[in-house]
Scaffold this motif. Structure first.
Motif, mmCIF file in Angstrom:
data_model
loop_
_atom_site.group_PDB
_atom_site.id
_atom_site.type_symbol
_atom_site.label_atom_id
_atom_site.label_comp_id
_atom_site.label_asym_id
_atom_site.label_seq_id
_atom_site.Cartn_x
_atom_site.Cartn_y
_atom_site.Cartn_z
ATOM 1 N N VAL A 150 47.964 65.484 40.863
ATOM 2 C CA VAL A 150 47.162 64.109 40.527
ATOM 3 C C VAL A 150 47.556 63.163 41.225
ATOM 4 O O VAL A 150 48.874 63.095 41.652
ATOM 5 N N VAL A 151 46.729 62.312 41.483
ATOM 6 C CA VAL A 151 47.024 60.879 42.137
ATOM 7 C C VAL A 151 47.181 59.833 41.239
ATOM 8 O O VAL A 151 46.279 59.772 40.221
ATOM 9 N N LEU A 152 48.257 58.982 41.182
ATOM 10 C CA LEU A 152 48.739 58.151 40.348
ATOM 11 C C LEU A 152 48.598 56.726 40.754
ATOM 12 O O LEU A 152 49.050 56.493 41.996
ATOM 13 N N GLY A 153 47.674 55.811 40.441
ATOM 14 C CA GLY A 153 47.553 54.359 41.131
ATOM 15 C C GLY A 153 48.656 53.634 41.228
ATOM 16 O O GLY A 153 49.821 54.025 40.489
ATOM 17 N N ARG A 154 48.691 52.489 42.096
ATOM 18 C CA ARG A 154 49.817 51.716 41.882
ATOM 19 C C ARG A 154 49.336 50.316 42.074
ATOM 20 O O ARG A 154 48.258 49.988 42.433
ATOM 21 N N ALA A 155 50.337 49.256 41.588
ATOM 22 C CA ALA A 155 49.674 47.922 41.288
ATOM 23 C C ALA A 155 50.843 46.664 42.297
ATOM 24 O O ALA A 155 50.830 45.548 41.572
ATOM 25 N N GLU A 156 51.563 47.352 43.049
ATOM 26 C CA GLU A 156 52.291 46.384 43.968
ATOM 27 C C GLU A 156 51.378 44.966 44.374
ATOM 28 O O GLU A 156 50.455 45.357 44.857
ATOM 29 N N ASN A 157 51.927 43.957 44.103
ATOM 30 C CA ASN A 157 51.137 42.765 44.526
ATOM 31 C C ASN A 157 49.850 42.302 43.792
ATOM 32 O O ASN A 157 49.030 41.627 44.347
ATOM 33 N N TYR A 158 49.694 43.132 42.704
ATOM 34 C CA TYR A 158 48.661 42.964 41.777
ATOM 35 C C TYR A 158 48.837 41.527 41.146
ATOM 36 O O TYR A 158 49.186 41.513 39.820
ATOM 37 N N ASN A 159 48.623 40.288 41.656
ATOM 38 C CA ASN A 159 49.174 39.078 41.121
ATOM 39 C C ASN A 159 47.839 38.223 40.917
ATOM 40 O O ASN A 159 48.194 37.064 40.277
ATOM 41 N N ALA A 160 46.532 38.639 41.002
ATOM 42 C CA ALA A 160 45.563 37.795 40.557
ATOM 43 C C ALA A 160 44.418 38.940 40.753
ATOM 44 O O ALA A 160 44.156 39.746 41.390
ATOM 45 N N HIS A 161 43.444 38.287 39.936
ATOM 46 C CA HIS A 161 41.945 38.796 40.222
ATOM 47 C C HIS A 161 41.194 37.846 41.039
ATOM 48 O O HIS A 161 41.300 36.692 40.530
ATOM 49 N N HIS A 162 40.544 38.569 41.612
ATOM 50 C CA HIS A 162 39.396 37.454 42.669
ATOM 51 C C HIS A 162 37.815 37.461 41.683
ATOM 52 O O HIS A 162 37.372 38.705 41.700
ATOM 53 N N ILE A 163 37.778 36.530 41.321
ATOM 54 C CA ILE A 163 36.473 36.359 40.225
ATOM 55 C C ILE A 163 35.367 35.886 40.902
ATOM 56 O O ILE A 163 34.633 35.190 40.209
ATOM 57 N N ASP A 164 34.959 36.836 41.908
ATOM 58 C CA ASP A 164 33.709 36.239 42.544
ATOM 59 C C ASP A 164 32.299 36.571 41.726
ATOM 60 O O ASP A 164 32.872 37.564 40.753
ATOM 61 N N PRO A 165 31.267 36.419 42.060
ATOM 62 C CA PRO A 165 30.128 36.987 41.244
ATOM 63 C C PRO A 165 29.901 38.464 41.013
ATOM 64 O O PRO A 165 29.457 38.833 39.869
ATOM 65 N N SER A 166 30.505 39.140 42.139
ATOM 66 C CA SER A 166 30.319 40.728 42.104
ATOM 67 C C SER A 166 31.433 41.196 40.694
ATOM 68 O O SER A 166 31.058 41.901 40.107
ATOM 69 N N TRP A 167 32.499 40.475 40.813
ATOM 70 C CA TRP A 167 33.620 40.724 39.843
ATOM 71 C C TRP A 167 32.943 40.549 38.375
ATOM 72 O O TRP A 167 33.220 41.122 37.524
ATOM 73 N N ARG A 168 32.588 39.074 38.183
ATOM 74 C CA ARG A 168 31.877 38.659 36.923
ATOM 75 C C ARG A 168 30.768 39.442 36.443
ATOM 76 O O ARG A 168 30.885 39.738 35.404
#
Length: 381
Positions: free
Chosen positions: A24-42
């Motif tokens: 299995v591939v397990l994701g990683r979250a280094e440097n996940y310090n913000a959401h970019h909340i542009d219209p595509s995200w919202r």
């Protein structure tokens, strides 16, 4: 002295969600310090963020909503716990390449802060012996799979098939909001402030995530909620004619792995009886475990951390990962589900996952199962 020949990786083989998991591939979250909340995200997270859109439309000039460092540290702890649990179950755990810090990406039509490869289920589907890269909804995720390419080449070199959906431009008019407008919902607050350019003659595109699929041997259930997804279903049928793709008519706005989880042939976990009608007729007669109710005490209280957005559903903990037909990895913070599964004879591997709603992913989302022992069985006849 001759060097030993490196062991060849196992052949890519993943037709379902429940036969014995070997790699299995397990994701990683280094440097996940913000959401970019542009219209595509919202728009993608509209169901969950709509109640607070008036508070987060412009969190900063660069469109970033900071994630508290304490939350990120605890996320890393919980991912490490998941890695240990999977290894302890005899699963070989692979990881994407490490993401860079504060990577800003830009197309000719928009710019965004890149998202780390945490929810690796979303941008890829393993369909039997084929890697399928999908077409991201969210602009910040457009290059996310670059960090998985070393792993994809690991499988490709011995002869695995590797396909990619056409990369969407994600320009101003690419995304279809009809799932929400059909329900009488006003999405203008999500699309206000759109700064992306348009492309003359281009409107709705093929846009789709791997987590819109559930795999059952020869059969693949595909959630289709709008025209973006219709294009993708057609592409899947055209490019993988040996599989049978079943259209689920707007079972959810996009992902379905917090709604439906096949646990073994003839048994599934389902959010509620309301969702049975969306399933193929042959599956509606399966035995069902309905997700038990939980309470707010199972979720963190973020009152002292400033403004955060729970982008994921309260049902995120349905999003479990099967090791085999009798063993499942479940969030330890959902004891109600653990009790139900154990009463049905499952061996439950409890792993803590505190911030699943803030990062929009459970254990199924965080993982991409590349080697399972099942084949193209016919589970729906």
């Amino acid at each position: 002295m001759p060097q030993p020949t490196p062991a060849s990786p196992p052949a890519l083989n993943s037709f379902d969600e429940f036969t014995r998991l070997d790699e299995v591939v397990l994701g990683r979250a280094e440097n996940y310090n913000a959401h970019h909340i542009d219209p595509s995200w919202r728009l993608f997270f509209f169901d969950n963020v709509e109640p607070v859109l008036d508070r987060c439309t412009s969190p900063s000039q660069d469109g970033l909503l900071p994630i508290p460092p304490q939350v990120v540290e605890e996320l890393h702890e919980d991912i490490a716990g998941l890695a240990d649990a999977l290894t302890g179950c005899g699963v070989n755990v692979l990881r994407p390449a490490a993401p860079g810090k504060d990577v800003d990406i830009r197309s000719p039509h928009w710019d965004a802060r890149a998202t780390p490869p945490l929810n690796v289920r979303d941008q890829t589907i393993i369909l039997g012996t084929t890697i399928v890269e999908t077409a991201p909804h969210v602009r910040a995720r457009i290059f996310e799979n670059d960090l998985l390419k070393p792993l994809f080449y690991r499988y490709y070199r011995p002869g695995t098939n590797w396909l990619s959906m056409p990369r969407p431009a994600l320009s101003r008019d690419s995304l279809d909001s009809s799932y929400f407008t059909r329900q009488g919902l006003d999405v203008t607050r999500a699309t206000d402030g759109e700064r992306a350019g348009n492309i003359e003659g281009l409107s709705l595109e093929m846009v789709f995530d791997g987590a819109q699929c559930m795999r059952l041997g020869r059969d693949v259930l595909v959630n289709v909620a709008n025209h973006n997804h219709e294009f993708a279903l057609r592409w899947l049928r055209d490019n993988l004619p040996d599989l049978r793709f079943h259209r689920l008519d707007a079972m959810a706005d996009n992902h379905i792995d917090s709604v439906l989880v096949p646990l073994r042939p003839g048994l599934m976990l389902l959010r509620s009886p309301d969702y049975l009608k969306y399933l193929p007729k042959d599956m509606q007669s399966w035995d069902v475990i309905y997700a038990p109710e939980t309470d707010d005490s199972n979720f963190p209280d973020y009152g002292d951390l400033g403004f955060v957005i729970p982008i994921g559903s309260r049902y995120m903990d349905i999003n479990l990962l099967s090791i085999d037909e009798n063993t499942v990895v479940v969030n330890s913070l959902y004891p109600e589900l653990i009790a139900v599964l154990e009463s049905r004879g499952f061996t439950v591997v409890p792993v803590r996952h505190r911030h699943r709603r803030l990062f929009g992913g459970g254990f199924h989302c965080f993982t991409l199962d590349t080697v399972r022992r099942g084949g193209p069985e016919d589970y729906l006849s």
